[in-house]
Design an enzyme around this catalytic site. Structure first.
Site, mmCIF file in Angstrom:
data_model
loop_
_atom_site.group_PDB
_atom_site.id
_atom_site.type_symbol
_atom_site.label_atom_id
_atom_site.label_comp_id
_atom_site.label_asym_id
_atom_site.label_seq_id
_atom_site.Cartn_x
_atom_site.Cartn_y
_atom_site.Cartn_z
ATOM 1 N N GLY A 64 0.889 -1.200 0.105
ATOM 2 C CA GLY A 64 -0.210 0.016 0.119
ATOM 3 C C GLY A 64 0.891 1.000 0.127
ATOM 4 N N GLY A 113 -0.133 -4.801 0.757
ATOM 5 C CA GLY A 113 -1.401 -4.700 -0.115
ATOM 6 C C GLY A 113 -1.577 -5.195 -1.340
ATOM 7 C CD GLU A 136 2.282 -6.911 5.634
ATOM 8 O OE1 GLU A 136 1.733 -6.737 4.503
ATOM 9 O OE2 GLU A 136 2.961 -7.817 5.952
ATOM 10 C CG ASP A 144 -2.701 -5.223 6.690
ATOM 11 O OD1 ASP A 144 -1.649 -5.448 5.894
ATOM 12 O OD2 ASP A 144 -3.344 -4.110 6.490
#
Length: 348
Positions: A64, A113, A136, A144
Site C-alpha cells: 500500500g 497490499g 509488515e 494484514d
C-alpha cells in the site's frame, strides 16, 4: 485514473496496475476504483473472467502507498488511515467472495497490499520472477489485507515463520504456503490473457500449468521451523533460535531483530487466532483491530519514517527487546473495537 488501466477485452474485465515507478503501490483511490469496476462487471453477463496484472517487470504490487498515511498520522489525522483500511479490507473480502473467476498474474514482487489484491482470487498465477512476502512487522504493522488468514492456514507453522521474518517466497513456496495456485511460465502469460478474452473460459489456463522448481531449502527446514515457530510467545521463539546457534538460526534472528517487537508479538498471536476464523470477514476484522490502533499506539509511524521517509533504517521502537512486550499490550492491540469494528453489509 492514470494509476489503473481498465479495459473490457472480449469476455475479460482487465485491471492493470499502472504505477511502475512506485512498484505499483496501491493508493486509496485505486482501491475504490477497483471495487467500482468489480461491482460493474458483476452484473455484466458478457464479462466472464476478471484479470489483474501490472505494468513493469519489477512488481505486481509492492504494498500500500503508506506515505500519505505517515503524513496524515504525524499531523494527528487518524481518520484517513481508518478510511483507507476500511475500504481496502472491504475490497479484499469482495475479491475473496467474487462469484466470477479472478486470475491474478503476480509478476515480480507482491507484498502487503498487493497480497490483498492478488492473492484472494480463485486463480493466483506465479511465474519465474514472482516473489511474495508479508514484511509488515518491519514497518511496525502486522500481516494484514487477509494475509494473516493465509499464513494461519498454511502447513504447520510456516505461517508464523513467514509472518515474523518477512522472508520472500519464490513460486514454489508461494504455492506451498497458500499465496498462489499455479505456476505458469511468464512467456505464456499474454497468450493466456488473449485466450481468456476470446473464450471467457478460465479452464484454458490448465493447458499451461507446469511445476516450479521445488523449494528444497524450505522443505528441508520444515520440521525445524515447526519446532521453533510452534512456541507460544515471541520470547520463546527467540530462546529456541538462540539455543540452536546455527547459521540458519542466526540468519532468522537477524530478520526478526530488525522488526518491531510489539508488531512481532501481536503478529504471532494474530496468526494463532486466525486459525479459529471461519471467514475472510472474521479474519479482516481481527487484523483491523491492530491497524485501527496502529498510528496512535504502535510503532507504525516510526517504522514508516525509518524505512520509507528518512530511509535511515534505524527505527526507535517502543520496546528495546522482544521480552519487554507485555501480554496486556498484545491483548489491547488485538482487542475488540466495539462500534468501530468493520461493517460487512457493503460486501454482501
Amino acid at each position: 485514473m492514470n494509476d489503473l488501466i481498465v479495459k473490457e477485452q472480449g469476455h475479460v474485465g482487465r485491471i492493470t496496475l499502472n504505477r511502475p515507478k512506485a512498484l505499483n503501490a496501491l493508493t486509496h483511490d485505486m482501491c475504490k476504483a477497483i471495487e467500482k469496476y468489480l461491482n460493474l462487471w458483476l452484473a455484466d453477463e458478457k464479462i466472464r473472467v476478471i484479470v489483474f496484472d501490472a505494468v513493469g517487470g519489477k512488481a505486481f504490487c509492492a504494498g500500500g502507498d503508506i506515505t500519505e498515511m505517515y503524513i496524515r498520522g504525524k499531523a494527528g489525522d487518524l481518520d484517513y488511515g481508518h478510511a483507507f483500511w476500511r475500504d481496502e479490507y472491504r475490497l479484499n473480502a469482495k475479491i475473496f467472495n467474487y462469484p466470477k473467476p479472478i486470475a491474478s498474474f503476480l509478476n515480480g514482487f507482491t507484498m502487503g497490499g498487493g497480497v490483498g489484491i492478488g492473492c484472494h482470487g480463485k486463480y493466483r498465477i506465479v511465474g519465474e520472477s514472482s516473489r511474495i512476502a508479508m514484511p509488515e512487522c518491519t514497518i511496525g504493522l502486522v500481516p494484514d489485507v487477509g494475509g494473516s488468514y493465509i499464513l494461519a492456514n498454511s502447513s504447520g507453522h510456516l505461517g508464523e515463520f513467514h509472518g515474523l521474518t518477512g522472508t520472500r517466497m519464490g513460486p514454489a513456496e508461494a504455492i506451498l504456503i497458500g499465496f498462489a495456485d499455479h505456476f505458469i511460465s511468464e512467456q505464456h502469460w499474454e497468450q493466456i490473457k488473449d485466450k481468456l478474452s476470446s473464450s471467457g473460459d478460465i479452464q484454458v489456463i490448465n493447458n499451461f500449468i507446469t511445476d516450479p522448481e521445488p523449494s528444497t531449502d524450505l522443505l528441508d527446514k520444515k520440521e525445524l521451523i515447526d519446532q521453533v515457530f510452534g512456541q507460544s510467545t515471541i520470547g520463546e521463539i527467540e530462546s529456541a533460535l538462540l539455543a540452536l546457534g546455527t547459521e540458519w538460526s542466526k540468519d532468522v534472528l537477524k530478520k526478526i531483530y530488525r522488526n518491531s517487537p510489539l508488531s512481532l508479538a501481536c503478529a504471532l498471536q494474530l496468526i494463532k487466532d486466525q486459525r479459529h476464523s471461519r471467514s475472510i470477514e472474521e479474519a479482516l476484522d481481527l487484523e483491523f483491530r491492530f491497524t485501527f490502533r496502529s498510528a496512535r499506539y504502535s510503532d507504525f509511524i516510526e517504522g514508516i519514517r525509518a524505512q520509507v521517509i528518512d530511509k535511515d533504517f534505524k527505527p526507535e521502537w517502543k520496546h528495546s527487546s522482544l521480552r519487554e512486550v507485555a501480554g496486556s499490550e498484545v491483548e489491547f492491540m488485538l482487542g475488540p473495537l466495539g462500534n468501530q469494528s468493520l461493517k460487512w453489509k457493503e460486501v454482501k
